[in-house]
Design an enzyme around this catalytic site. Structure first.
Site, PDB file in Angstrom:
ATOM      1  CD1 TRP A 182      -2.638   1.948   1.378  1.00 41.86           C
ATOM      2  CD2 TRP A 182      -3.262   0.284   0.003  1.00 41.86           C
ATOM      3  NE1 TRP A 182      -3.867   2.279   0.834  1.00 41.86           N
ATOM      4  CE2 TRP A 182      -4.266   1.278  -0.013  1.00 41.86           C
ATOM      5  CE3 TRP A 182      -3.447  -0.836  -0.793  1.00 41.86           C
ATOM      6  CZ2 TRP A 182      -5.414   1.191  -0.788  1.00 41.86           C
ATOM      7  CZ3 TRP A 182      -4.595  -0.940  -1.572  1.00 41.86           C
ATOM      8  CH2 TRP A 182      -5.562   0.064  -1.556  1.00 41.86           C
ATOM      9  CG  ASP A 232      -2.095  11.901  -2.882  1.00 42.74           C
ATOM     10  OD1 ASP A 232      -1.443  10.839  -2.952  1.00 42.74           O
ATOM     11  OD2 ASP A 232      -3.080  12.129  -3.600  1.00 42.74           O
ATOM     12  CD  GLU A 252      -5.359   5.339   0.158  1.00 40.34           C
ATOM     13  OE1 GLU A 252      -6.144   4.788  -0.616  1.00 40.34           O
ATOM     14  OE2 GLU A 252      -5.140   4.957   1.311  1.00 40.34           O
TER      15      GLU A 252
END
Ligand code: NOJ
Length: 472
Positions: free
Chosen positions: A143, A199, A202
């Site tokens: 992620w 941000d 993502e």
């Protein structure tokens, strides 16, 4: 002056409250929105389970689902997580819902306290983790990490919850659980605000994100006030000093040639690095009061005008809105649709932000007692009422144009919410007012994450801003 402007003017000068008696969401519709939001928050009785490979995650009370469903046929993404940012925004909106049990807030605090104490894999920091499993363990899949607006949003939620619990005589819970959690988050922000972070969408890693810095600034200022209660002068000084440095760094986001603040300072042509609704969200989520100067900042207004203009032509459904309402998305070149990444769409939370901004400006100017139209924000005011505003000017509260503009802000906010409302869907349970994260730009159907908590939160905060604007 156009006929329509004259009509608004007459109505506005006679009885502002009467004119706006018709709210864009009825009481019944608001209570549906509120119950759809609360349905995503776990308690001891309202338990979620998530099968994942060989394990089944069971929710810890206080887990806030980003959205109500795991992937489905037309939705390839998994939002069945507790996202730190989404959860904090949801809790801040929950505080605006009447008669919510105190346990909801305590559960959230205990969930986050547990999440804060988890240990991340080497080279990752737990406080920068964007999402957690519903049992409060860290989600360790691939992620975009870190996302350092998250702890700031969470600290803001903690501080608001502390005020609520204190008022209810729960000082011990505040001292034992909330105070240490606030310090943990804000000490991290104070030492990490210049560290590269992703941000809020993502997608882009940078040292300077407008949105992250706006909410970090707010969290530190509120945090300093909180620390002053406990005579923690070292932290008061630290948090205030960092908030000031952040404030100074924000000016670099203004691009005079473009006429807007860009989300980043180094990746202006990458994804949402340039013109991006997160700048407006920064103004909404990062301001400290109804009269915070960032709200009516002329450059912010120029940015909002640029957003409206950029989105008005790119979503075909906008052409069908006879009142000219523009639904907007995250940033013009976006192609995230929650499924196959074919094309970008309008977002509920982004469009509702336009409405909230209009309401908050109506209140801001009512309190200030004058409106400054400058060369920089002229396009913003002309979008609102082209006939009324022809050139830079200062409009005093005593002038009829003043009430006309206040009325125009509220009327445009109402039209925006009414238009979004028209895209509601009916849930499997037969209830109305369900919304997904996005509205398909061609068909108008709800797409991507169903029942996005943050989407419901954005209706609640917009309607709260409206309530204050019509009864200042
Ligand atoms: C994707 C959005 O870009 C991000 O802002 C959000 O936190 C997550 N979805 C969860 O809603």
């Amino acid at each position: 002056m156009k006929l329509v402007s004259r009509m608004i003017l007459l109505l506005a000068t006679s009885c502002a409250q009467g004119v706006f008696a018709q709210t864009p969401l009825s009481a019944e519709e608001m209570s549906l929105v509120q119950s759809h939001l609360l349905a995503n928050i776990s308690t001891g009785q309202h338990i979620f389970q998530k099968p994942y490979g060989d394990v089944v995650f069971t929710s810890m009370p206080g887990a806030v689902l980003a959205a109500s469903q795991a992937p489905t046929l037309h939705f390839s993404q998994d939002y069945f997580f507790h996202w730190m940012r989404d959860a904090a925004l949801t809790m801040q909106a929950t505080l605006l819902i009447p008669d919510v049990s105190t346990d909801i807030y305590k559960n959230y605090v205990l969930f986050e306290e547990s999440a804060q104490h988890k240990i991340s894999v080497p080279n990752e920091e737990t406080l920068g983790q964007p999402k957690f499993n519903i049992d409060s363990t860290i989600w360790e899949g691939d992620w975009a990490r870190p996302q350092n607006d998250g702890p700031a949003q969470r600290a803001i939620a903690f501080i608001k919850i502390a005020a609520r619990l204190r008022a209810q005589g729960e000082q011990d819970f505040v001292d034992q659980h909330i105070l240490p959690a606030i310090k943990t988050d804000l000490d991290y922000i104070a030492s990490h605000w210049q560290v590269p972070t992703f941000d809020l969408w993502e997608e882009i890693c940078d040292t300077d994100h407008f949105y992250a810095k706006m909410v970090q600034r707010k969290s530190l200022i509120l945090g300093a006030l909180e620390m002053a209660r406990y005579n923690d002068t070292v932290r008061v000084r630290l948090y205030d000093a960092r908030a000031q440095s952040i404030e100074q760094s924000l000016a670099a986001h203004w691009q005079p040639d473009l006429g807007y603040y860009t989300e980043t300072t180094h990746h202006l042509s990458e994804k949402g690095g340039g013109l991006d609704v997160s700048v407006l969200l920064g103004a909404l989520h990062g301001t400290l009061s109804d009269t915070d100067k960032w709200l009516a900042d002329e450059k912010m207004q120029s940015t909002v005008a640029a957003l409206r203009a950029a989105f008005s032509g790119i979503y075909p459904i906008n052409q069908g809105h006879i009142d000219g309402t523009t639904l907007i998305g995250r940033y013009p070149s976006d192609y995230y649709d929650g499924d196959h990444f074919n094309y970008g769409n309008p977002w509920v939370l982004a469009t509702n932000a336009l409405a909230e901004y209009d309401y908050r400006l109506a209140l801001y100017y009512t309190k200030l007692g004058k409106i400054n139209v400058t060369a920089t924000n002229l396009s913003f005011f002309q979008q609102l009422d082209h006939a009324l505003i022809a050139a830079p000017t200062v409009i005093a509260a005593s002038q009829p144009e003043f009430s006309a503009l206040i009325a125009a802000f509220i009327a445009r906010g109402d039209k925006t919410l009414q238009t979004v409302k028209a895209y509601q869907t009916t849930g499997d349970d037969g209830t109305r007012m369900h919304f997904s994260e996005q509205i398909d730009k061609l068909s108008g159907e709800g797409v991507s994450a169903p029942d996005l908590s943050w989407g419901y939160a954005s209706f609640i905060t917009a309607m709260e801003a409206r309530r204050k604007a019509v009864s200042p």
